[in-house]
Design a protein around this motif. Structure first.
Motif, PDB file in Angstrom:
ATOM      1  N   PHE A   1       0.837  -1.206   0.000  1.00 24.55           N
ATOM      2  CA  PHE A   1       0.000   0.000   0.000  1.00 24.55           C
ATOM      3  C   PHE A   1       0.867   1.249   0.000  1.00 24.55           C
ATOM      4  N   ILE A   2       1.898   1.250   0.824  1.00 22.67           N
ATOM      5  CA  ILE A   2       2.800   2.406   0.885  1.00 22.67           C
ATOM      6  C   ILE A   2       3.513   2.586  -0.447  1.00 22.67           C
ATOM      7  N   LEU A   3       3.967   1.490  -1.024  1.00 25.44           N
ATOM      8  CA  LEU A   3       4.686   1.563  -2.294  1.00 25.44           C
ATOM      9  C   LEU A   3       3.803   2.072  -3.424  1.00 25.44           C
TER      10      LEU A   3
ATOM     11  N   ASP B   1      -1.786  -3.747 -17.886  1.00 25.16           N
ATOM     12  CA  ASP B   1      -0.819  -3.498 -16.826  1.00 25.16           C
ATOM     13  C   ASP B   1      -0.702  -4.699 -15.901  1.00 25.16           C
ATOM     14  N   LEU B   2      -1.836  -5.247 -15.486  1.00 25.07           N
ATOM     15  CA  LEU B   2      -1.833  -6.377 -14.561  1.00 25.07           C
ATOM     16  C   LEU B   2      -1.247  -7.630 -15.215  1.00 25.07           C
ATOM     17  N   SER B   3      -1.502  -7.801 -16.501  1.00 21.03           N
ATOM     18  CA  SER B   3      -0.938  -8.951 -17.218  1.00 21.03           C
ATOM     19  C   SER B   3       0.582  -8.892 -17.235  1.00 21.03           C
ATOM     20  N   ALA B   4       1.124  -7.698 -17.510  1.00 20.60           N
ATOM     21  CA  ALA B   4       2.579  -7.533 -17.515  1.00 20.60           C
ATOM     22  C   ALA B   4       3.162  -7.775 -16.128  1.00 20.60           C
TER      23      ALA B   4
ATOM     24  N   ILE C   1      -4.524  -7.624  -6.925  1.00 17.46           N
ATOM     25  CA  ILE C   1      -5.816  -7.076  -6.487  1.00 17.46           C
ATOM     26  C   ILE C   1      -5.645  -5.641  -6.013  1.00 17.46           C
ATOM     27  N   MET C   2      -4.610  -5.390  -5.224  1.00 22.11           N
ATOM     28  CA  MET C   2      -4.374  -4.034  -4.731  1.00 22.11           C
ATOM     29  C   MET C   2      -4.044  -3.089  -5.877  1.00 22.11           C
TER      30      MET C   2
ATOM     31  N   SER D   1      -9.472   3.086  -9.044  1.00 12.41           N
ATOM     32  CA  SER D   1      -9.752   4.334  -8.320  1.00 12.41           C
ATOM     33  C   SER D   1      -9.302   5.542  -9.123  1.00 12.41           C
ATOM     34  N   TYR D   2      -8.093   5.463  -9.691  1.00 14.11           N
ATOM     35  CA  TYR D   2      -7.590   6.553 -10.530  1.00 14.11           C
ATOM     36  C   TYR D   2      -8.492   6.758 -11.740  1.00 14.11           C
TER      37      TYR D   2
END
Length: 208
Positions: A14-16, A46-49, A156-157, A164-165
Motif C-alpha cells: 500500500f505504501i509503495l 498493466d496487470l498482465s505484464a 488485487i491491490m 480508483s484513478y
C-alpha cells in the motif's frame, strides 16, 4: 503464511503504491479520453505484464535480467518514446475538443497494449518482485502457495488503485462545464507525457 505477515505485506505494498507511477497516469489519461469502462483494458494490460514479471522473478530468472541491462534500456526508452508520441498527438490534435468520456476512438486492443507496454517497460519490476517476495515467504512452508497469495494480493491491490484513478478521472471529466471540455485532450496528453517522464526517470543498471 500467518495473518500478521500478510497484513505487513499489504501495508508495505500500500505504501509503495501510494505514489502515482506511469501506469496510474496512463490510466488517468485513458479514462479521461476513452471513459472508465474502456480504460479497464489498460488496467488489464498493466496487470498482465505485472503477472508475467512476477513469474520471471519467482522461477529464478533474475540472473538473466541482471545480464540484460542493455535490453531493458532499449525497452524502457521505447516505452518512453511511445507514451510521449501518444501524449503529443493528443495535445496537438485538432480534434482534441472532442475528447471525452464518450470518445470510442481507441480500440480495446490498443488500450490493452498501452497498459502492457507501459508496465513491461519498467526496467526494475522483476528485480522489485524478486526482492519483495522473499521478505514475506517462509522457506519451511509450500512456496507455490505463498507465491500465489503474494501475487494475487499485489494484483488485487494494484487493480483497486488503477480503478480508483480511472473512476476519479472519469468523474472529474463529467463534472466539467462544456467550455472546459475542449481542454480534455490536452489534459489527457499531459498525463501521458507525465507517465513517459516517470518511466524515463527509472534507472536500469544502477541496481541490476
Amino acid at each position: 503464511m500467518g495473518t500478521e505477515i500478510w497484513l505487513l505485506y499489504v501495508s508495505t505494498v500500500f505504501i509503495l503504491m501510494s505514489t502515482p507511477g506511469p501506469s496510474q497516469l496512463l490510466m488517468l489519461s485513458n479514462s479521461v479520453s476513452n471513459g472508465f469502462q474502456r480504460s479497464l483494458f489498460t488496467a488489464a494490460g498493466d496487470l498482465s505484464a505485472n503477472f508475467l514479471q512476477m513469474i520471471v522473478a519467482s522461477i529464478g530468472l533474475v540472473s538473466i535480467v541482471h545480464q540484460s541491462s542493455e535490453f531493458f534500456i532499449v525497452a524502457k526508452w521505447a516505452g518512453v518514446a511511445y507514451l510521449s508520441y501518444l501524449g503529443l498527438r493528443l495535445i496537438f490534435s485538432k480534434s482534441g475538443s472532442h475528447v471525452g468520456v464518450a470518445n470510442q476512438g481507441r480500440s480495446k486492443n490498443s488500450l490493452f497494449w498501452q497498459g502492457f507496454i507501459t508496465s513491461a517497460a519498467n526496467p526494475k519490476a522483476v528485480i522489485f518482485f524478486a526482492a519483495l517476495f522473499p521478505q514475506f515467504i517462509n522457506p519451511s512452508e509450500p512456496l507455490l502457495y505463498q507465491f500465489a497469495i503474494l501475487s494475487a494480493t499485489y494484483l488485487i491491490m494494484d487493480a483497486v488503485f488503477l480503478f480508483s484513478y480511472g473512476k476519479s478521472a472519469e468523474w472529474v471529466s463529467t463534472q466539467l462545464k462544456s467550455s472546459a471540455r475542449q481542454y480534455l485532450g490536452k489534459v489527457s496528453g499531459s498525463f501521458l507525457i507525465g507517465a513517459a517522464l516517470l518511466l524515463g526517470l527509472k534507472e536500469v543498471d544502477a541496481n541490476l
